[in-house]
Design a protein around this motif. Structure first.
Motif, PDB file in Angstrom:
ATOM      1  N   MET A   1      91.663  59.772 -29.312  1.00 58.18           N
ATOM      2  CA  MET A   1      90.758  59.613 -30.341  1.00 58.18           C
ATOM      3  C   MET A   1      91.583  61.162 -31.256  1.00 58.18           C
ATOM      4  N   SER A   2      91.213  60.008 -33.319  1.00 54.62           N
ATOM      5  CA  SER A   2      92.085  60.686 -33.886  1.00 54.62           C
ATOM      6  C   SER A   2      90.931  61.247 -34.452  1.00 54.62           C
ATOM      7  N   ILE A   3      90.049  62.814 -34.475  1.00 52.47           N
ATOM      8  CA  ILE A   3      89.216  62.317 -35.623  1.00 52.47           C
ATOM      9  C   ILE A   3      89.460  64.353 -36.060  1.00 52.47           C
ATOM     10  N   ASP A   4      89.150  63.656 -37.835  1.00 52.50           N
ATOM     11  CA  ASP A   4      89.328  64.910 -38.821  1.00 52.50           C
ATOM     12  C   ASP A   4      89.083  66.411 -38.624  1.00 52.50           C
ATOM     13  N   THR A   5      90.168  67.122 -38.332  1.00 52.78           N
ATOM     14  CA  THR A   5      89.019  68.712 -38.158  1.00 52.78           C
ATOM     15  C   THR A   5      88.051  69.166 -38.616  1.00 52.78           C
ATOM     16  N   ASP A   6      88.280  68.505 -39.513  1.00 47.33           N
ATOM     17  CA  ASP A   6      87.111  69.018 -40.553  1.00 47.33           C
ATOM     18  C   ASP A   6      85.380  69.083 -40.577  1.00 47.33           C
ATOM     19  N   LEU A   7      85.532  67.738 -39.017  1.00 48.38           N
ATOM     20  CA  LEU A   7      84.545  67.157 -39.046  1.00 48.38           C
ATOM     21  C   LEU A   7      83.774  68.482 -37.588  1.00 48.38           C
ATOM     22  N   VAL A   8      85.023  68.759 -36.759  1.00 46.42           N
ATOM     23  CA  VAL A   8      85.215  69.624 -35.884  1.00 46.42           C
ATOM     24  C   VAL A   8      84.877  70.529 -35.982  1.00 46.42           C
ATOM     25  N   ASP A   9      85.930  71.421 -36.631  1.00 48.42           N
ATOM     26  CA  ASP A   9      85.328  73.042 -37.404  1.00 48.42           C
ATOM     27  C   ASP A   9      84.004  73.455 -37.434  1.00 48.42           C
ATOM     28  N   SER A  10      83.202  72.478 -38.237  1.00 43.94           N
ATOM     29  CA  SER A  10      81.852  72.862 -38.373  1.00 43.94           C
ATOM     30  C   SER A  10      80.839  73.629 -36.981  1.00 43.94           C
ATOM     31  N   PHE A  11      81.273  72.825 -36.079  1.00 47.00           N
ATOM     32  CA  PHE A  11      80.936  73.771 -34.810  1.00 47.00           C
ATOM     33  C   PHE A  11      81.334  74.628 -33.534  1.00 47.00           C
ATOM     34  N   MET A  12      82.759  74.857 -34.018  1.00 49.28           N
ATOM     35  CA  MET A  12      83.569  75.953 -33.813  1.00 49.28           C
ATOM     36  C   MET A  12      83.200  77.216 -34.516  1.00 49.28           C
ATOM     37  N   PRO A  13      82.837  78.774 -33.405  1.00 45.28           N
ATOM     38  CA  PRO A  13      82.825  79.740 -33.681  1.00 45.28           C
ATOM     39  C   PRO A  13      83.284  80.559 -33.947  1.00 45.28           C
ATOM     40  N   PRO A  14      84.003  81.545 -34.664  1.00 47.03           N
ATOM     41  CA  PRO A  14      85.114  82.556 -34.226  1.00 47.03           C
ATOM     42  C   PRO A  14      85.534  82.960 -32.512  1.00 47.03           C
ATOM     43  N   GLY A  15      87.118  82.670 -33.058  1.00 47.76           N
ATOM     44  CA  GLY A  15      87.429  82.620 -31.358  1.00 47.76           C
ATOM     45  C   GLY A  15      89.301  82.789 -31.430  1.00 47.76           C
ATOM     46  N   LYS A  16      89.606  82.972 -30.361  1.00 47.42           N
ATOM     47  CA  LYS A  16      90.971  83.614 -30.133  1.00 47.42           C
ATOM     48  C   LYS A  16      91.642  82.207 -28.777  1.00 47.42           C
TER      49      LYS A  16
END
Length: 134
Positions: A1-16
């Motif tokens: 499915m295609s979800i706007d990455t802006d909606l997911v970014d807020s759940f991701m901590p910094p990392g590699k």
């Protein structure tokens, strides 16, 4: 499915390194776990469930999501770290309903970010006509 990455970014901590792992248990349960640098941070699932359950009841009993907020039509509930949306396959002649669950370990977007995500995810999920297989 295609979800706007802006909606997911807020759940991701910094990392590699981001890793996504999907698991499917037949037609009953599908999960997708997302980890960053080996730490679980976000999980999406959908559960095929018996009819008659409210979204709020499913959230508490089976998804372990605290339903702090509820949509006016009761089709989804959400809080700071989790959300559940209902797809009523029984309304379309099916004998089961689907519950979509999103849970985040970290959420910089807050409850409103979780609400935006579950609504977008449900809308995209419905495009696949998910009730045809139930």
């Amino acid at each position: 499915m295609s979800i706007d990455t802006d909606l997911v970014d807020s759940f991701m901590p910094p990392g590699k390194r981001i890793q996504q792992t999907e698991n499917e248990a037949g037609l009953i349960v599908w999960t997708c776990e997302v980890s960053v640098d080996g730490k679980d941070v976000f999980r999406i699932s959908h559960d095929n469930w018996e009819p008659g359950w409210s979204t709020r009841r499913f959230a508490v009993r089976h998804a372990y999501v605290k339903p702090v907020h509820e949509a006016a039509d009761k089709s989804y509930v959400y809080s700071e770290n989790g959300a559940v949306a209902t797809v009523r396959c029984t309304d379309q002649g099916g004998d089961r309903d689907l519950f979509l669950v999103a849970k985040a370990n970290e959420n910089t977007a807050g409850a409103k970010g979780m609400e935006k995500f579950i609504v977008a995810y449900r809308d995209e999920f419905l495009k696949s006509d998910p009730c045809t297989d139930l």
